[in-house]
Write a protein that holds these residues in place. Structure first.
Motif, PDB file in Angstrom:
ATOM      1  N   TYR A 293       0.835  -1.204   0.000  1.00 34.52           N
ATOM      2  CA  TYR A 293       0.000   0.000   0.000  1.00 34.52           C
ATOM      3  C   TYR A 293       0.871   1.256   0.000  1.00 34.52           C
ATOM      4  O   TYR A 293       0.646   2.190  -0.773  1.00 34.52           O
ATOM      5  CB  TYR A 293      -0.915  -0.008   1.226  1.00 34.52           C
ATOM      6  N   LEU A 294       1.892   1.272   0.872  1.00 32.06           N
ATOM      7  CA  LEU A 294       2.766   2.436   0.951  1.00 32.06           C
ATOM      8  C   LEU A 294       3.595   2.592  -0.318  1.00 32.06           C
ATOM      9  O   LEU A 294       3.850   3.712  -0.765  1.00 32.06           O
ATOM     10  CB  LEU A 294       3.673   2.328   2.172  1.00 32.06           C
ATOM     11  N   GLY A 295       4.012   1.469  -0.908  1.00 37.20           N
ATOM     12  CA  GLY A 295       4.763   1.537  -2.154  1.00 37.20           C
ATOM     13  C   GLY A 295       3.938   2.169  -3.263  1.00 37.20           C
ATOM     14  O   GLY A 295       4.432   2.998  -4.049  1.00 37.20           O
ATOM     15  N   ASP A 296       2.652   1.791  -3.347  1.00 38.30           N
ATOM     16  CA  ASP A 296       1.763   2.393  -4.342  1.00 38.30           C
ATOM     17  C   ASP A 296       1.461   3.850  -3.986  1.00 38.30           C
ATOM     18  O   ASP A 296       1.392   4.716  -4.854  1.00 38.30           O
ATOM     19  CB  ASP A 296       0.452   1.602  -4.424  1.00 38.30           C
ATOM     20  N   ARG A 297       1.292   4.102  -2.708  1.00 42.19           N
ATOM     21  CA  ARG A 297       0.960   5.452  -2.234  1.00 42.19           C
ATOM     22  C   ARG A 297       2.075   6.435  -2.564  1.00 42.19           C
ATOM     23  O   ARG A 297       1.820   7.600  -2.850  1.00 42.19           O
ATOM     24  CB  ARG A 297       0.750   5.382  -0.718  1.00 42.19           C
ATOM     25  N   PHE A 298       3.333   5.959  -2.513  1.00 44.54           N
ATOM     26  CA  PHE A 298       4.479   6.827  -2.749  1.00 44.54           C
ATOM     27  C   PHE A 298       5.117   6.592  -4.114  1.00 44.54           C
ATOM     28  O   PHE A 298       6.292   6.902  -4.304  1.00 44.54           O
ATOM     29  CB  PHE A 298       5.515   6.643  -1.643  1.00 44.54           C
ATOM     30  N   ARG A 299       4.330   6.057  -5.065  1.00 44.09           N
ATOM     31  CA  ARG A 299       4.890   5.826  -6.391  1.00 44.09           C
ATOM     32  C   ARG A 299       5.433   7.132  -6.964  1.00 44.09           C
ATOM     33  O   ARG A 299       4.765   8.158  -6.947  1.00 44.09           O
ATOM     34  CB  ARG A 299       3.808   5.262  -7.311  1.00 44.09           C
ATOM     35  N   GLY A 300       6.681   7.076  -7.436  1.00 46.20           N
ATOM     36  CA  GLY A 300       7.306   8.262  -7.998  1.00 46.20           C
ATOM     37  C   GLY A 300       7.995   9.148  -6.984  1.00 46.20           C
ATOM     38  O   GLY A 300       8.567  10.179  -7.351  1.00 46.20           O
ATOM     39  N   ALA A 301       7.963   8.759  -5.709  1.00 43.43           N
ATOM     40  CA  ALA A 301       8.594   9.587  -4.678  1.00 43.43           C
ATOM     41  C   ALA A 301      10.106   9.434  -4.656  1.00 43.43           C
ATOM     42  O   ALA A 301      10.803  10.210  -4.019  1.00 43.43           O
ATOM     43  CB  ALA A 301       8.029   9.235  -3.304  1.00 43.43           C
ATOM     44  N   ALA A 302      10.617   8.410  -5.341  1.00 38.69           N
ATOM     45  CA  ALA A 302      12.067   8.196  -5.412  1.00 38.69           C
ATOM     46  C   ALA A 302      12.423   7.783  -6.827  1.00 38.69           C
ATOM     47  O   ALA A 302      11.545   7.504  -7.648  1.00 38.69           O
ATOM     48  CB  ALA A 302      12.494   7.128  -4.407  1.00 38.69           C
ATOM     49  N   SER A 303      13.708   7.727  -7.120  1.00 32.38           N
ATOM     50  CA  SER A 303      14.130   7.369  -8.479  1.00 32.38           C
ATOM     51  C   SER A 303      13.834   5.916  -8.794  1.00 32.38           C
ATOM     52  O   SER A 303      13.762   5.530  -9.959  1.00 32.38           O
ATOM     53  CB  SER A 303      15.622   7.662  -8.656  1.00 32.38           C
ATOM     54  N   VAL A 304      13.667   5.078  -7.758  1.00 30.99           N
ATOM     55  CA  VAL A 304      13.306   3.671  -7.934  1.00 30.99           C
ATOM     56  C   VAL A 304      12.122   3.366  -7.032  1.00 30.99           C
ATOM     57  O   VAL A 304      12.158   3.648  -5.834  1.00 30.99           O
ATOM     58  CB  VAL A 304      14.493   2.736  -7.579  1.00 30.99           C
ATOM     59  N   ASP A 305      11.053   2.802  -7.591  1.00 26.56           N
ATOM     60  CA  ASP A 305       9.886   2.434  -6.798  1.00 26.56           C
ATOM     61  C   ASP A 305      10.110   1.091  -6.118  1.00 26.56           C
ATOM     62  O   ASP A 305      10.655   0.163  -6.723  1.00 26.56           O
ATOM     63  CB  ASP A 305       8.639   2.350  -7.678  1.00 26.56           C
ATOM     64  N   LEU A 306       9.672   0.969  -4.875  1.00 21.61           N
ATOM     65  CA  LEU A 306       9.836  -0.277  -4.129  1.00 21.61           C
ATOM     66  C   LEU A 306       8.758  -1.309  -4.456  1.00 21.61           C
ATOM     67  O   LEU A 306       8.892  -2.472  -4.089  1.00 21.61           O
ATOM     68  CB  LEU A 306       9.837   0.001  -2.623  1.00 21.61           C
ATOM     69  N   VAL A 307       7.696  -0.901  -5.145  1.00 24.24           N
ATOM     70  CA  VAL A 307       6.625  -1.803  -5.567  1.00 24.24           C
ATOM     71  C   VAL A 307       6.344  -1.553  -7.045  1.00 24.24           C
ATOM     72  O   VAL A 307       6.074  -0.411  -7.430  1.00 24.24           O
ATOM     73  CB  VAL A 307       5.346  -1.577  -4.729  1.00 24.24           C
ATOM     74  N   PRO A 308       6.394  -2.578  -7.896  1.00 20.57           N
ATOM     75  CA  PRO A 308       6.154  -2.380  -9.330  1.00 20.57           C
ATOM     76  C   PRO A 308       4.716  -1.942  -9.615  1.00 20.57           C
ATOM     77  O   PRO A 308       3.812  -2.195  -8.818  1.00 20.57           O
ATOM     78  CB  PRO A 308       6.431  -3.768  -9.931  1.00 20.57           C
ATOM     79  N   PRO A 309       4.487  -1.303 -10.754  1.00 21.87           N
ATOM     80  CA  PRO A 309       3.132  -0.854 -11.116  1.00 21.87           C
ATOM     81  C   PRO A 309       2.172  -2.037 -11.287  1.00 21.87           C
ATOM     82  O   PRO A 309       2.559  -3.110 -11.760  1.00 21.87           O
ATOM     83  CB  PRO A 309       3.342  -0.139 -12.456  1.00 21.87           C
ATOM     84  N   ALA A 310       0.920  -1.822 -10.908  1.00 24.44           N
ATOM     85  CA  ALA A 310      -0.108  -2.859 -11.051  1.00 24.44           C
ATOM     86  C   ALA A 310      -0.308  -3.201 -12.526  1.00 24.44           C
ATOM     87  O   ALA A 310      -0.183  -2.350 -13.405  1.00 24.44           O
ATOM     88  CB  ALA A 310      -1.416  -2.375 -10.436  1.00 24.44           C
ATOM     89  N   GLY A 311      -0.609  -4.470 -12.789  1.00 29.71           N
ATOM     90  CA  GLY A 311      -0.902  -4.907 -14.145  1.00 29.71           C
ATOM     91  C   GLY A 311       0.306  -5.275 -14.969  1.00 29.71           C
ATOM     92  O   GLY A 311       0.164  -5.681 -16.129  1.00 29.71           O
ATOM     93  N   THR A 312       1.506  -5.179 -14.391  1.00 31.05           N
ATOM     94  CA  THR A 312       2.718  -5.539 -15.114  1.00 31.05           C
ATOM     95  C   THR A 312       3.183  -6.937 -14.696  1.00 31.05           C
ATOM     96  O   THR A 312       2.815  -7.437 -13.638  1.00 31.05           O
ATOM     97  CB  THR A 312       3.853  -4.535 -14.830  1.00 31.05           C
ATOM     98  N   GLN A 313       3.982  -7.551 -15.542  1.00 38.13           N
ATOM     99  CA  GLN A 313       4.536  -8.859 -15.187  1.00 38.13           C
ATOM    100  C   GLN A 313       5.432  -8.754 -13.959  1.00 38.13           C
ATOM    101  O   GLN A 313       5.457  -9.663 -13.123  1.00 38.13           O
ATOM    102  CB  GLN A 313       5.315  -9.432 -16.373  1.00 38.13           C
TER     103      GLN A 313
END
Length: 202
Positions: free
Chosen positions: A60-80
């Protein structure tokens, strides 16, 4: 709120957590039971929204903070990559934690509450060794530094937590020399991150 470097992500989460109240209370306390029907911790309260289970909170936090850093800790939904992430989180939560480490905690460390069952603890250790051995083999065959490849992710946070827990109860290192040769540098790599040092200092 933005972080310019992925090593600062835990700091971003921590500052946001202070605003949304991550509860760190004793298990089964009256307050904890308000946020988790089993009284387990941690739980997170974001406005009127409350959730529990550590792996779910991480995602939840990874999605909530998507784009907050140069590397996301949780991949985008719907991707392999997200599918792979969800698979890893489920595997670690169920095969490593619930069927391994948590059995030890219930029937050894908390035996006064749940009863002492040495046979269950022994079987759980075998389950832990098989499950972690499978993850070690996957890391070894991929040649990647982290579970999802070149980038550290929330799946690594969960796995490192389990490996540190296992070490604290004498379940590490694994009997397999190949697994040890893979997991030792992996754990060193993850623990060498500045964010890990900050989390340990808390």
């Amino acid at each position: 709120m933005r972080c310019s470097d992925p090593s600062e992500m835990s700091g971003c989460w921590r500052r946001w957590a202070l605003r949304t109240n991550i509860w760190r209370l004793g298990p089964r306390s009256r307050t904890a039971q308000k946020f988790n029907p089993l009284g387990k911790i941690p739980a997170l309260k974001d406005g009127d929204f409350v959730m529990y289970e550590s792996a779910a909170i991480n995602t939840y936090l990874g999605d909530r903070f998507r784009g907050a850093a140069s590397v996301d800790l949780v991949p985008p939904a719907g991707t392999q990559e997200r599918g792979r992430y969800e698979q890893l989180v489920s595997f670690i939560s169920m095969e490593v934690d619930a069927q391994g480490l948590w059995i030890h905690r219930k029937h050894d460390a908390l035996k006064q509450h749940f009863g002492e069952i040495p046979e269950a603890v022994k079987a759980a250790q075998g389950q832990f060794q098989r499950a972690v051995g499978a993850l070690a083999a996957d890391l070894r065959s991929s040649g990647a530094p982290y579970l999802l490849g070149s980038n550290f992710s929330a799946a690594d946070i969960l796995f490192v937590h389990c490996l540190m827990w296992a070490d604290s109860i004498g379940w590490m290192p694994l009997p397999s020399a190949e697994a040890v040769a893979t997991l030792a540098p992996y754990l060193d790599r993850c623990q060498a991150r500045a964010a890990h040092a900050r989390a340990e200092a808390k």
